[in-house]
Design a protein around this motif. Sequence first.
Motif, PDB file in Angstrom:
ATOM      1  N   ALA A  15      57.396 -52.801  11.058  1.00 40.07           N
ATOM      2  CA  ALA A  15      57.465 -53.228   9.653  1.00 40.07           C
ATOM      3  C   ALA A  15      56.085 -53.550   9.100  1.00 40.07           C
ATOM      4  CB  ALA A  15      58.387 -54.431   9.529  1.00 40.07           C
ATOM      5  N   LYS A  16      55.160 -54.029   9.931  1.00 41.46           N
ATOM      6  CA  LYS A  16      53.816 -54.390   9.473  1.00 41.46           C
ATOM      7  C   LYS A  16      52.897 -53.176   9.322  1.00 41.46           C
ATOM      8  CE  LYS A  16      53.745 -58.987  11.556  1.00 41.46           C
ATOM      9  NZ  LYS A  16      53.093 -59.818  12.576  1.00 41.46           N
ATOM     10  N   ASP A  17      53.248 -52.044   9.898  1.00 39.75           N
ATOM     11  CA  ASP A  17      52.381 -50.873   9.895  1.00 39.75           C
ATOM     12  C   ASP A  17      52.691 -49.984   8.690  1.00 39.75           C
ATOM     13  OD1 ASP A  17      50.753 -48.730  10.435  1.00 39.75           O
ATOM     14  OD2 ASP A  17      51.583 -48.297  12.408  1.00 39.75           O
ATOM     15  N   ALA A  18      51.960 -50.205   7.597  1.00 40.27           N
ATOM     16  CA  ALA A  18      52.202 -49.456   6.351  1.00 40.27           C
ATOM     17  C   ALA A  18      51.825 -47.984   6.494  1.00 40.27           C
ATOM     18  CB  ALA A  18      51.418 -50.091   5.211  1.00 40.27           C
ATOM     19  N   ASP A  19      50.922 -47.668   7.407  1.00 38.41           N
ATOM     20  CA  ASP A  19      50.495 -46.280   7.581  1.00 38.41           C
ATOM     21  C   ASP A  19      51.466 -45.459   8.425  1.00 38.41           C
ATOM     22  OD1 ASP A  19      48.156 -46.637   6.118  1.00 38.41           O
ATOM     23  OD2 ASP A  19      47.059 -47.353   7.881  1.00 38.41           O
ATOM     24  N   ASN A  20      52.392 -46.125   9.088  1.00 37.65           N
ATOM     25  CA  ASN A  20      53.308 -45.425   9.970  1.00 37.65           C
ATOM     26  C   ASN A  20      54.696 -46.055   9.886  1.00 37.65           C
ATOM     27  OD1 ASN A  20      54.123 -43.597  11.886  1.00 37.65           O
ATOM     28  ND2 ASN A  20      53.399 -44.792  13.611  1.00 37.65           N
ATOM     29  N   PRO A  21      55.341 -45.927   8.723  1.00 38.15           N
ATOM     30  CA  PRO A  21      56.642 -46.583   8.556  1.00 38.15           C
ATOM     31  C   PRO A  21      57.723 -45.918   9.409  1.00 38.15           C
ATOM     32  CG  PRO A  21      56.213 -45.136   6.707  1.00 38.15           C
ATOM     33  CD  PRO A  21      54.970 -45.137   7.556  1.00 38.15           C
ATOM     34  N   GLU A  22      58.747 -46.683   9.705  1.00 44.07           N
ATOM     35  CA  GLU A  22      59.879 -46.148  10.453  1.00 44.07           C
ATOM     36  C   GLU A  22      60.604 -45.129   9.581  1.00 44.07           C
ATOM     37  OE1 GLU A  22      63.420 -47.740  13.343  1.00 44.07           O
ATOM     38  OE2 GLU A  22      62.552 -49.110  11.894  1.00 44.07           O
ATOM     39  N   LEU A  23      60.995 -43.994  10.168  1.00 39.46           N
ATOM     40  CA  LEU A  23      61.678 -42.952   9.414  1.00 39.46           C
ATOM     41  C   LEU A  23      63.114 -43.370   9.115  1.00 39.46           C
ATOM     42  CD1 LEU A  23      60.388 -39.815  11.351  1.00 39.46           C
ATOM     43  CD2 LEU A  23      59.616 -40.665   9.140  1.00 39.46           C
ATOM     44  N   THR A  24      63.553 -43.038   7.919  1.00 39.97           N
ATOM     45  CA  THR A  24      64.916 -43.355   7.492  1.00 39.97           C
ATOM     46  C   THR A  24      65.802 -42.121   7.664  1.00 39.97           C
ATOM     47  OG1 THR A  24      64.541 -42.631   5.219  1.00 39.97           O
ATOM     48  CG2 THR A  24      64.000 -44.951   5.756  1.00 39.97           C
ATOM     49  N   ASP A  25      67.099 -42.300   7.456  1.00 46.81           N
ATOM     50  CA  ASP A  25      68.023 -41.162   7.515  1.00 46.81           C
ATOM     51  C   ASP A  25      67.664 -40.132   6.452  1.00 46.81           C
ATOM     52  OD1 ASP A  25      69.406 -42.258   9.625  1.00 46.81           O
ATOM     53  OD2 ASP A  25      70.951 -43.179   8.362  1.00 46.81           O
ATOM     54  N   MET A  26      67.199 -40.609   5.269  1.00 44.48           N
ATOM     55  CA  MET A  26      66.788 -39.677   4.205  1.00 44.48           C
ATOM     56  C   MET A  26      65.560 -38.874   4.631  1.00 44.48           C
ATOM     57  SD  MET A  26      67.443 -41.838   0.693  1.00 44.48           S
ATOM     58  CE  MET A  26      66.265 -40.847  -0.170  1.00 44.48           C
ATOM     59  N   ASP A  27      64.623 -39.521   5.331  1.00 44.62           N
ATOM     60  CA  ASP A  27      63.438 -38.815   5.825  1.00 44.62           C
ATOM     61  C   ASP A  27      63.851 -37.695   6.780  1.00 44.62           C
ATOM     62  OD1 ASP A  27      61.600 -40.484   4.468  1.00 44.62           O
ATOM     63  OD2 ASP A  27      61.651 -41.940   6.119  1.00 44.62           O
ATOM     64  N   PHE A  28      64.759 -38.013   7.699  1.00 45.22           N
ATOM     65  CA  PHE A  28      65.212 -37.001   8.654  1.00 45.22           C
ATOM     66  C   PHE A  28      65.940 -35.865   7.944  1.00 45.22           C
ATOM     67  CE2 PHE A  28      64.716 -40.453  11.817  1.00 45.22           C
ATOM     68  CZ  PHE A  28      63.949 -39.766  12.750  1.00 45.22           C
ATOM     69  N   ALA A  29      66.757 -36.192   6.925  1.00 42.06           N
ATOM     70  CA  ALA A  29      67.499 -35.166   6.195  1.00 42.06           C
ATOM     71  C   ALA A  29      66.558 -34.229   5.441  1.00 42.06           C
ATOM     72  CB  ALA A  29      68.480 -35.820   5.222  1.00 42.06           C
ATOM     73  N   ALA A  30      65.404 -34.740   4.996  1.00 43.94           N
ATOM     74  CA  ALA A  30      64.452 -33.930   4.234  1.00 43.94           C
ATOM     75  C   ALA A  30      63.553 -33.068   5.130  1.00 43.94           C
ATOM     76  CB  ALA A  30      63.587 -34.838   3.363  1.00 43.94           C
ATOM     77  N   MET A  31      63.589 -33.291   6.422  1.00 43.25           N
ATOM     78  CA  MET A  31      62.719 -32.548   7.325  1.00 43.25           C
ATOM     79  C   MET A  31      63.163 -31.099   7.468  1.00 43.25           C
ATOM     80  SD  MET A  31      61.975 -35.124  10.455  1.00 43.25           S
ATOM     81  CE  MET A  31      61.165 -36.676  10.199  1.00 43.25           C
ATOM     82  N   CYS A  32      62.175 -30.236   7.740  1.00 42.56           N
ATOM     83  CA  CYS A  32      62.472 -28.839   8.023  1.00 42.56           C
ATOM     84  C   CYS A  32      61.661 -28.422   9.245  1.00 42.56           C
ATOM     85  CB  CYS A  32      62.151 -27.958   6.818  1.00 42.56           C
ATOM     86  SG  CYS A  32      60.408 -27.919   6.391  1.00 42.56           S
ATOM     87  N   ALA A  33      61.984 -27.286   9.782  1.00 44.47           N
ATOM     88  CA  ALA A  33      61.287 -26.784  10.967  1.00 44.47           C
ATOM     89  C   ALA A  33      59.846 -26.436  10.618  1.00 44.47           C
ATOM     90  CB  ALA A  33      62.007 -25.560  11.504  1.00 44.47           C
ATOM     91  N   SER A  34      58.946 -26.644  11.560  1.00 44.16           N
ATOM     92  CA  SER A  34      57.533 -26.328  11.302  1.00 44.16           C
ATOM     93  C   SER A  34      57.353 -24.847  11.004  1.00 44.16           C
ATOM     94  CB  SER A  34      56.669 -26.743  12.492  1.00 44.16           C
ATOM     95  OG  SER A  34      57.055 -26.044  13.649  1.00 44.16           O
ATOM     96  N   ALA A  35      58.181 -24.003  11.583  1.00 47.62           N
ATOM     97  CA  ALA A  35      58.083 -22.562  11.318  1.00 47.62           C
ATOM     98  C   ALA A  35      58.362 -22.256   9.846  1.00 47.62           C
ATOM     99  CB  ALA A  35      59.058 -21.799  12.204  1.00 47.62           C
ATOM    100  N   ASP A  36      59.128 -23.123   9.164  1.00 46.48           N
ATOM    101  CA  ASP A  36      59.410 -22.929   7.743  1.00 46.48           C
ATOM    102  C   ASP A  36      58.277 -23.451   6.866  1.00 46.48           C
ATOM    103  OD1 ASP A  36      61.855 -21.853   8.436  1.00 46.48           O
ATOM    104  OD2 ASP A  36      62.921 -23.760   8.199  1.00 46.48           O
ATOM    105  N   SER A  37      57.643 -24.544   7.279  1.00 41.75           N
ATOM    106  CA  SER A  37      56.616 -25.151   6.430  1.00 41.75           C
ATOM    107  C   SER A  37      55.217 -24.588   6.676  1.00 41.75           C
ATOM    108  CB  SER A  37      56.605 -26.672   6.587  1.00 41.75           C
ATOM    109  OG  SER A  37      56.375 -27.015   7.935  1.00 41.75           O
TER     110      SER A  37
END
Length: 92
Positions: A15-37
């Motif tokens: 929680a204290k690390d603003a540069d590396n926040p914990e990923l949320t379910d929305m973050d995971f849902a927005a992810m795509c494969a590196s081969a796509d990006s």
Amino acid sequence: MPTDVEDAVINRGIAKDADNPELTDMDFAAMCASADSVPDLARARRVRGPQKTATKKLVSMRLDPDLVERLKADGPGWQRRANDMLRQAVGL
């Protein structure tokens, strides 16, 4: 697994690390494969160059479990140490 107390300490640190926040379910849902990006990077294959020293020979041998556990107990590098012991045992 961490205890509840350890887990709480870990979560406070996250929680204290603003540069590396914990990923949320929305973050995971927005992810795509590196081969796509970054398809060019995903297709790139690294090739290992020639070795600078003589390669070792891969062998398979059966050892007693207690011997392997004892060798591993000293941590990483146990295979190198076993190699050194064998070299000494045969007089090399």
